[in-house]
Design a protein around this motif. Sequence first.
Motif, PDB file in Angstrom:
ATOM      1  N   ARG A  80      38.620 -12.395 -18.547  1.00  0.00           N
ATOM      2  CA  ARG A  80      38.551 -12.762 -17.129  1.00  0.00           C
ATOM      3  C   ARG A  80      39.758 -12.249 -16.353  1.00  0.00           C
ATOM      4  N   GLY A 135      30.093 -15.785 -20.753  1.00  0.00           N
ATOM      5  CA  GLY A 135      31.174 -16.677 -20.337  1.00  0.00           C
ATOM      6  C   GLY A 135      32.183 -16.041 -19.412  1.00  0.00           C
ATOM      7  N   ALA A 136      31.898 -14.829 -18.943  1.00  0.00           N
ATOM      8  CA  ALA A 136      32.848 -14.138 -18.072  1.00  0.00           C
ATOM      9  C   ALA A 136      32.168 -13.685 -16.785  1.00  0.00           C
ATOM     10  N   LYS A 257      33.907 -21.612 -13.036  1.00  0.00           N
ATOM     11  CA  LYS A 257      34.437 -22.715 -13.852  1.00  0.00           C
ATOM     12  C   LYS A 257      33.289 -23.505 -14.497  1.00  0.00           C
ATOM     13  N   GLU A 259      30.299 -22.296 -15.234  1.00  0.00           N
ATOM     14  CA  GLU A 259      29.793 -21.415 -16.297  1.00  0.00           C
ATOM     15  C   GLU A 259      30.660 -21.537 -17.540  1.00  0.00           C
ATOM     16  N   ARG A 260      31.975 -21.535 -17.329  1.00  0.00           N
ATOM     17  CA  ARG A 260      32.891 -21.599 -18.470  1.00  0.00           C
ATOM     18  C   ARG A 260      32.798 -22.941 -19.184  1.00  0.00           C
ATOM     19  N   ASP A 264      31.885 -23.331 -23.064  1.00  0.00           N
ATOM     20  CA  ASP A 264      32.730 -24.049 -24.033  1.00  0.00           C
ATOM     21  C   ASP A 264      31.928 -25.110 -24.792  1.00  0.00           C
TER      22      ASP A 264
END
Length: 690
Positions: A80, A135-136, A257, A259-260, A264
Amino acid sequence: MKVNDVTTLSVEGRIGVITVNSPPVNALSNAVRQGVAHAFEAAIADDAVGAVLVICEGRTFFAGADISEFGKPQWEPSLRDLQKLLENSPKPVIAAIHGTALGGGLELALVAHYRIAVPSAKCGLPEVKLGLLPGAGGTQRLPRVVGVAKALEMVTSGEPVSAKAALAMGLVDELAAEGNLRADALAFATRVLDENRPLVKVRDKTDKLEEARANPAIFDDFRRANAKRFRGFLAPEYNIRCIEATLSDLPFDEALKYERSLFDQLMADSQSAAQRHVFFAERQAAKVDVPADTAILPVSRVGVIGAGTMGGGIAMNFANVGIPVTLVETTQEALDRGLGIIRKNYETTAAKGKMKAEDVDTRMSLIHGTLALEDLAQVDLVIEAVFEQLDVKQDIFRRLDAIAKPGAMLATNTSYLDIDDIAGVTGRPEYVLGLHFFSPANVMKLLEVVRTKDTLPAVYATAMKLAKTIGKIGVLCGNGFGFVGNRILAARNAQADALALEGATPWAVDKVLYDFGFAMGHFQMRDLVGLDVGWNRAATASANVREILNEMGRHGQKTRGGYYDYDEKRNATPSPIAMEVIEGFAAKQGITRREISDEEIHDRILFAMVNEGAKILDEGIAARASDVDIVWITGYGWPKYRGGPMFWADLQGLPVVLEKLRALAAAHGAGFAPSPLIERLVAAGKGFNA
């Protein structure tokens, strides 16, 4: 200028060219990210550079994250951080794509201001196949480029799109000539400068989102349409939620955020661990422990004995890759029927647009039918696919031994028989092996390659390579009853049958397995395959419930009755007739039926399978626990998100497995006695996949 071991920076005209060469697939490892970041900073600082081109050497653009680094310390910059660097560049950034831009590779390309690709390139976000989501920023940027509908399909299937399709949907801006990417990309970057094109940030684009805004039901409609495909998996739903966020009021950085946070959660879940295990296990299965100088034998022509369902499907595998096949039958009627079914299968595939109409005749021309076994004299490999009866197979191998040329490999497609007993009737047992295909053989991915005590390493190494050639996942097995897959299936059969007699209905057993994640239950599968497959009435008259149902003409779906009753559309309902047979047979056996809980069904079936897998490993029939997992995932429908029976056992904890087996043995007999391997692993504090 060499930036680090995998990255260089050169200036060509007004273009700063960042070139990455990190074999085999230019994965976005720590070293690659550092190299690109340092090269980029140098290019931006150079007044002679007007635009930056990012390109890779070798066979592909960045093929994604380096998943071998998952869970390990990450160096700066993160992916990122690198994306921010490129996206906020004061100079145009162009990504030049060949091979595949997958996962993090495509996510990096999406922060470039422009993208150019060769026609053979493919772009995709395959993270869902590892139980994850991009995730990016992939779930946030992709819909802004291709629209919500296409983005939903791409992220939940994980399948890549061609460069031509990517151009049409706006994912790439231009196509380069094949083999001329660098020159065409430099010319494209120069035009960007000459035309003073804007620094297009995908994150700022909203026009492709408007169609979905006007159709708020798009997400629920998509869920309903794909409910069967997504059943049991977490990752598709989490991907959908992230794309839903593109239409919410969340600012872009807040959506990142979100999405992240979902990424996780998936990363920490056992489903992703299981799917990553399967990813590596498939690759591990292909590795065969043979001397480095082992020769791979040539296979330019194949013979198949038997033109039935299995033999015909096996023949198709080879014709599909251009290898001529001689197909042998005992009667012209059987041969014509087999060739007709093969042609019909090809024509159906062509009608669905999955192959060209002209390819039907091309592939059929590669399959030569004959009634003469002698026509196999010059083939390199013979695969026997006849009735599952030892004396029949031995007779064929005796005849083959006299006909086949020296060095030809002789394979049997047996499911259960001892291949040493078959090899022993020939004068060349070192060239005999098992090639256990799964029905339908032209569709199913699994191929058990079975070596006997005499099979030469060159023979089974050749078979493993050939498996890959014909698009199969080959798993090397030792010789023993049922090999890996069917031996574990036999353990499941025994428990399912015992449970049905003791008081559980077939549909109760099936529901437990379905809820665990199998596509269908045990008795449903039997009805689908056909209860009469392998049935020998004379040898097994009224020996068990299955035989009695067969004697009644209830062979499963094809006769509209087996354990279930079926309507004209093959919809199943529990059969009172089957229950009468089960209850009557139980009474004759002196079994008092009782209420059986779902928990007991679950434990008896699944732990019996795990225990049998442990015995297989202990006996050397399978080389690795992960090989057992691959057999059951690719051949028998074990849910991929549970990683296979041995991985699932590790998740439970082997001390728990051992305790369960001991309790089951006390309650249900010595058949549950724990494998010595489990006891040794628990004592050593290890798991199957340690």
